[in-house]
Write a protein that holds these residues in place. Structure first.
Motif, short mmCIF file in Angstrom:
data_model
loop_
_atom_site.label_atom_id
_atom_site.label_comp_id
_atom_site.label_asym_id
_atom_site.label_seq_id
_atom_site.Cartn_x
_atom_site.Cartn_y
_atom_site.Cartn_z
N LEU A 33 74.02 48.74 51.16
CA LEU A 33 73.53 49.35 49.93
C LEU A 33 72.59 48.39 49.19
CD1 LEU A 33 73.49 51.67 47.92
CD2 LEU A 33 75.58 50.73 46.91
N ALA A 34 72.95 47.12 49.14
CA ALA A 34 72.07 46.14 48.48
C ALA A 34 70.72 46.07 49.17
CB ALA A 34 72.75 44.77 48.47
N ALA A 35 70.73 46.10 50.50
CA ALA A 35 69.45 46.06 51.23
C ALA A 35 68.63 47.32 50.95
CB ALA A 35 69.72 45.92 52.73
N LEU A 36 69.29 48.46 50.87
CA LEU A 36 68.57 49.71 50.61
C LEU A 36 68.02 49.75 49.19
CD1 LEU A 36 70.90 52.15 52.52
CD2 LEU A 36 68.53 51.57 53.10
N LEU A 37 68.77 49.22 48.24
CA LEU A 37 68.30 49.20 46.86
C LEU A 37 67.13 48.24 46.68
CD1 LEU A 37 71.68 49.39 44.92
CD2 LEU A 37 69.99 51.21 45.24
N ALA A 38 67.06 47.21 47.54
CA ALA A 38 65.96 46.23 47.47
C ALA A 38 64.74 46.69 48.27
CB ALA A 38 66.45 44.88 48.00
N GLU A 39 64.90 47.74 49.05
CA GLU A 39 63.80 48.23 49.89
C GLU A 39 62.65 48.72 49.00
OE1 GLU A 39 61.12 49.42 52.30
OE2 GLU A 39 62.87 48.42 53.17
N PRO A 40 61.43 48.21 49.23
CA PRO A 40 60.30 48.64 48.39
C PRO A 40 59.85 50.08 48.64
CG PRO A 40 59.59 47.05 50.05
CD PRO A 40 61.09 47.14 50.14
N ASP A 41 60.07 50.60 49.82
CA ASP A 41 59.68 51.97 50.13
C ASP A 41 60.85 52.89 49.75
OD1 ASP A 41 59.14 54.46 51.29
OD2 ASP A 41 58.17 53.57 53.05
N ARG A 42 60.76 53.49 48.56
CA ARG A 42 61.87 54.29 48.02
C ARG A 42 62.18 55.51 48.89
NH1 ARG A 42 64.54 51.06 46.68
NH2 ARG A 42 66.01 52.68 46.18
N LEU A 43 61.16 56.13 49.43
CA LEU A 43 61.37 57.31 50.27
C LEU A 43 62.14 56.93 51.54
CD1 LEU A 43 60.90 60.33 50.53
CD2 LEU A 43 58.71 59.82 51.61
N MET A 44 61.76 55.83 52.14
CA MET A 44 62.46 55.37 53.33
C MET A 44 63.90 54.99 52.99
SD MET A 44 61.83 52.26 56.03
CE MET A 44 61.70 51.05 54.76
N ALA A 45 64.07 54.29 51.89
CA ALA A 45 65.42 53.88 51.49
C ALA A 45 66.30 55.10 51.25
CB ALA A 45 65.36 53.02 50.24
N GLU A 46 65.75 56.12 50.60
CA GLU A 46 66.53 57.33 50.34
C GLU A 46 66.89 58.06 51.64
OE1 GLU A 46 65.17 61.11 48.09
OE2 GLU A 46 66.18 59.83 46.61
N SER A 47 65.98 58.06 52.58
CA SER A 47 66.25 58.69 53.87
C SER A 47 67.40 57.98 54.59
CB SER A 47 64.98 58.65 54.73
OG SER A 47 65.25 59.12 56.02
N VAL A 48 67.36 56.68 54.63
CA VAL A 48 68.43 55.92 55.28
C VAL A 48 69.73 56.05 54.49
CG1 VAL A 48 69.17 53.62 56.04
CG2 VAL A 48 66.79 54.33 56.35
N LEU A 49 69.64 56.06 53.19
CA LEU A 49 70.83 56.22 52.35
C LEU A 49 71.47 57.58 52.58
CD1 LEU A 49 72.50 54.72 50.32
CD2 LEU A 49 70.98 55.53 48.52
N VAL A 74 76.91 56.22 43.96
CA VAL A 74 76.29 57.07 42.94
C VAL A 74 76.03 56.25 41.68
CG1 VAL A 74 76.65 59.10 41.46
CG2 VAL A 74 77.21 59.21 43.90
N ASP A 75 76.94 55.35 41.33
CA ASP A 75 76.70 54.47 40.18
C ASP A 75 75.43 53.64 40.38
OD1 ASP A 75 78.98 55.40 38.93
OD2 ASP A 75 80.22 53.67 39.48
N ALA A 76 75.20 53.20 41.62
CA ALA A 76 74.05 52.34 41.90
C ALA A 76 72.74 53.12 41.95
CB ALA A 76 74.26 51.60 43.22
N VAL A 77 72.76 54.34 42.46
CA VAL A 77 71.50 55.09 42.62
C VAL A 77 71.24 56.08 41.50
CG1 VAL A 77 71.53 54.84 45.13
CG2 VAL A 77 72.49 56.90 44.09
N GLY A 78 72.24 56.36 40.70
CA GLY A 78 72.07 57.31 39.61
C GLY A 78 72.68 58.66 39.94
#
Length: 156
Positions: A33-49, A74-78
């Motif tokens: 989750l930390a790696a995904l939240l740090a990912e600069p490409d939000r669309l890619m991060a959301e896809s993997v998430l 959910v707390d971390a992503v909203g």
């Protein structure tokens, strides 16, 4: 990432993160989750998430256990984004599969994805009857009516 990986290569990062989802267990999720939240490409991060959410939902038996796993995510992503909606729909799906009472409004308001999943996998004539009347698409309504009829027919 290895030293040979170019951090600017989105394809390599997507592959690496997707592989981590497939090969990791719930104990690895905070780091993932930390790696995904740090990912600069939000669309890619959301896809993997979303893939992570789907993978964990498949592996956790009850709505309560999945909801407990998903709360920190959910707390971390909203609570108002796509991922939170997917989590809510997985909880609803698991509740429906466990035989909890059908919340007609929640089922009717569910996404096309969830309604199709319910039609394909539900063993409850009551849930299918709701989708037969209130499904978002004609296809969902027709499939739900057909499956509900099969569940109610003699020999089932």
């Amino acid at each position: 990432m290895t030293s040979n990986d170019d951090p600017a290569d989105g394809h390599a990062r997507f592959h690496q993160l997707s592989t981590a989802v497939r090969e990791s267990g719930p104990d690895d999720d905070p780091a993932l989750l930390a790696a995904l939240l740090a990912e600069p490409d939000r669309l890619m991060a959301e896809s993997v998430l979303m893939s992570l959410v789907d993978t964990r939902a498949d592996g956790l038996a009850s709505a309560a256990s999945f909801a407990a796993w998903a709360d920190p995510l959910v707390d971390a992503v909203g609570a108002d984004g796509f991922i939170a909606r997917r989590v809510q729909e997985w909880v609803l799906f698991k509740e429906l599969q466990s035989g909890e009472p059908v919340d007609r409004e929640a089922v009717a308001a569910a996404s096309n994805w969830l309604q199709r999943k319910v039609v394909e996998e539900a063993d409850s004539a009551a849930v299918l009857a709701v989708l037969g009347e209130a499904g978002r698409t004609k296809r969902v309504r027709n499939l739900a009516k057909t499956r509900a009829g099969r569940l109610r027919s003699p020999g089932r």
